[in-house]
Design a protein around this motif. Structure first.
Motif, PDB file in Angstrom:
ATOM      1  N   GLY A 112     -80.908  -8.830  12.289  1.00 32.65           N
ATOM      2  CA  GLY A 112     -80.053  -8.734  11.159  1.00 32.65           C
ATOM      3  C   GLY A 112     -79.576 -10.433  11.157  1.00 32.65           C
ATOM      4  O   GLY A 112     -79.224 -11.040  11.519  1.00 32.65           O
ATOM      5  N   ASP A 113     -78.934 -10.443  10.177  1.00 34.33           N
ATOM      6  CA  ASP A 113     -77.938 -11.447   9.804  1.00 34.33           C
ATOM      7  C   ASP A 113     -76.972 -10.764   8.595  1.00 34.33           C
ATOM      8  O   ASP A 113     -77.025 -10.135   8.091  1.00 34.33           O
ATOM      9  CB  ASP A 113     -78.633 -12.475   9.303  1.00 34.33           C
ATOM     10  N   THR A 144     -74.090 -11.418  13.644  1.00 30.40           N
ATOM     11  CA  THR A 144     -74.987 -10.355  13.679  1.00 30.40           C
ATOM     12  C   THR A 144     -75.292  -8.569  14.757  1.00 30.40           C
ATOM     13  O   THR A 144     -75.433  -7.777  14.638  1.00 30.40           O
ATOM     14  CB  THR A 144     -75.611  -9.829  12.248  1.00 30.40           C
ATOM     15  N   GLU A 145     -76.498  -9.669  15.516  1.00 25.24           N
ATOM     16  CA  GLU A 145     -77.365  -9.461  16.627  1.00 25.24           C
ATOM     17  C   GLU A 145     -76.338  -8.488  17.941  1.00 25.24           C
ATOM     18  O   GLU A 145     -76.459  -8.136  17.822  1.00 25.24           O
ATOM     19  CB  GLU A 145     -78.115 -10.157  17.060  1.00 25.24           C
ATOM     20  N   SER A 178     -77.463 -16.144  30.617  1.00 28.43           N
ATOM     21  CA  SER A 178     -76.003 -17.462  29.839  1.00 28.43           C
ATOM     22  C   SER A 178     -76.423 -16.124  28.530  1.00 28.43           C
ATOM     23  O   SER A 178     -77.089 -16.428  28.186  1.00 28.43           O
ATOM     24  CB  SER A 178     -76.968 -18.730  30.178  1.00 28.43           C
ATOM     25  N   VAL A 179     -75.602 -17.000  27.256  1.00 28.52           N
ATOM     26  CA  VAL A 179     -75.378 -16.241  26.013  1.00 28.52           C
ATOM     27  C   VAL A 179     -74.955 -17.332  25.849  1.00 28.52           C
ATOM     28  O   VAL A 179     -74.326 -18.126  25.535  1.00 28.52           O
ATOM     29  CB  VAL A 179     -74.908 -15.189  25.779  1.00 28.52           C
ATOM     30  N   ILE A 180     -75.330 -17.712  24.068  1.00 26.27           N
ATOM     31  CA  ILE A 180     -75.376 -18.184  23.076  1.00 26.27           C
ATOM     32  C   ILE A 180     -74.551 -17.256  21.948  1.00 26.27           C
ATOM     33  O   ILE A 180     -76.506 -17.220  21.917  1.00 26.27           O
ATOM     34  CB  ILE A 180     -76.139 -19.367  22.703  1.00 26.27           C
ATOM     35  N   ILE A 181     -74.103 -17.014  21.690  1.00 31.22           N
ATOM     36  CA  ILE A 181     -73.453 -16.827  19.525  1.00 31.22           C
ATOM     37  C   ILE A 181     -73.868 -17.197  18.853  1.00 31.22           C
ATOM     38  O   ILE A 181     -72.806 -18.453  18.911  1.00 31.22           O
ATOM     39  CB  ILE A 181     -73.116 -15.920  19.966  1.00 31.22           C
ATOM     40  N   THR A 182     -74.773 -17.788  17.804  1.00 38.10           N
ATOM     41  CA  THR A 182     -74.508 -18.296  16.328  1.00 38.10           C
ATOM     42  C   THR A 182     -73.745 -17.336  15.601  1.00 38.10           C
ATOM     43  O   THR A 182     -73.754 -16.645  15.492  1.00 38.10           O
ATOM     44  CB  THR A 182     -75.868 -18.715  16.160  1.00 38.10           C
TER      45      THR A 182
END
Length: 280
Positions: A112-113, A144-145, A178-182
């Motif tokens: 989602g977003d 959101t995710e 590792s994590v990337i949140i946009t």
């Protein structure tokens, strides 16, 4: 990463530049040998409201044994849309098995977003995606995710950088390294007033957090997350660092959005082939 072959496990859309259809031209242009396994075959981008979707779980059950018998393997696997909890179990088991053989697992937990689940995505999808996150080396959720995955209340208000880091830590506790949140809105420091849009990440190799601000173009296209992921994964497979690969992906997506912003039917997504030279 010595091997560059990438397997995409994502849905295949008939009409609209999203998911696997959006990723293949980018990865091909970057010179990454790419293979694909559809999680679903969808008539068109879900933004149109009506669609026909074929869940390929039964088909997938027969694919992995054949590939195992033939000795197929990949340097990396990138997963996207997962159609059901049963499918998530099958894919996660395969990814876990391949990871033990040295395969890197990338997960884009597409759900989602803007605080809402996408059309056609159900709450059970969250459980499926948590299963995928548990076997990942790198995940790339949007804000959101990330909230749905960690049961964190979503807010339209800016959050502090420490809150962003806390969200990353909760995702890492599920299992991803590792994590990337946009698509995050981050409060400025005390020396500045206001907020900034940013991509916030954690690099397990360096054990460091990083924040990459960007200017938001107020135009929405489906499929930009898929373009972002494919540029990111492609560069990582070419040996570029996580932070630099993330910045490259941000720059490409921003340029494509800017150049396509006056397109009449935005639900079709960005005409990626037209802008592949931006990847050079």
């Amino acid at each position: 990463m010595q091997r560059k072959e990438l397997l995409i496990i994502n849905d295949m859309c008939g009409y609209g530049k999203v998911a696997t259809v959006a990723m293949l031209p980018v990865l091909s242009y970057l010179g990454i040998p790419t293979f694909n396994l559809p999680t679903a075959i969808v008539s068109n981008n879900l933004e149109y409201g009506k669609f026909n979707l074929l869940d390929t779980t039964e088909y997938m059950k027969g694919v992995f044994p054949v590939w195992k018998e033939l000795g197929f393997s990949f340097g990396a696997i990138a997963t996207g849309f997962i159609a059901s909890e049963k499918q998530a179990e099958i894919v996660a088991d395969y990814c876990s098995e391949q990871a033990q053989l040295g395969t890197t697992i990338f997960v884009d937990p597409i759900m989602g977003d803007e605080g809402k689940l996408y059309n056609g995505v159900t709450p059970s999808t969250i459980l499926s995606m948590r299963r995928m996150v548990s076997v990942a080396h790198l995940i790339v959720p949007n804000y959101t995710e990330a909230c749905y995955l960690t049961d964190t209340p979503y807010t339209n208000e800016p959050i502090s950088l420490q809150e962003a880091y806390g969200l990353i830590d909760r995702l890492r506790r599920i299992g991803s390294r590792s994590v990337i949140i946009t698509s995050m809105t981050i409060e400025q420091t005390s020396d500045n007033v206001g907020y900034t849009k940013a991509v916030v990440g954690y690099n397990a190799a360096s054990e460091e957090y990083f924040t990459l601000p960007y200017h938001e173009i107020p135009v929405r296209f489906p499929g930009t997350g898929d373009i972002f992921s494919s540029v990111l994964f492609g560069n990582l497979l070419k040996g570029v660092s996580l932070e630099e690969s993330t910045q490259k992906a941000m720059d490409v997506v921003a340029q494509m959005i800017f150049l396509s912003q006056h397109q009449e039917d935005k639900f079709r997504g960005i005409p990626i082939e037209k802008y592949l030279s931006l990847l050079s």
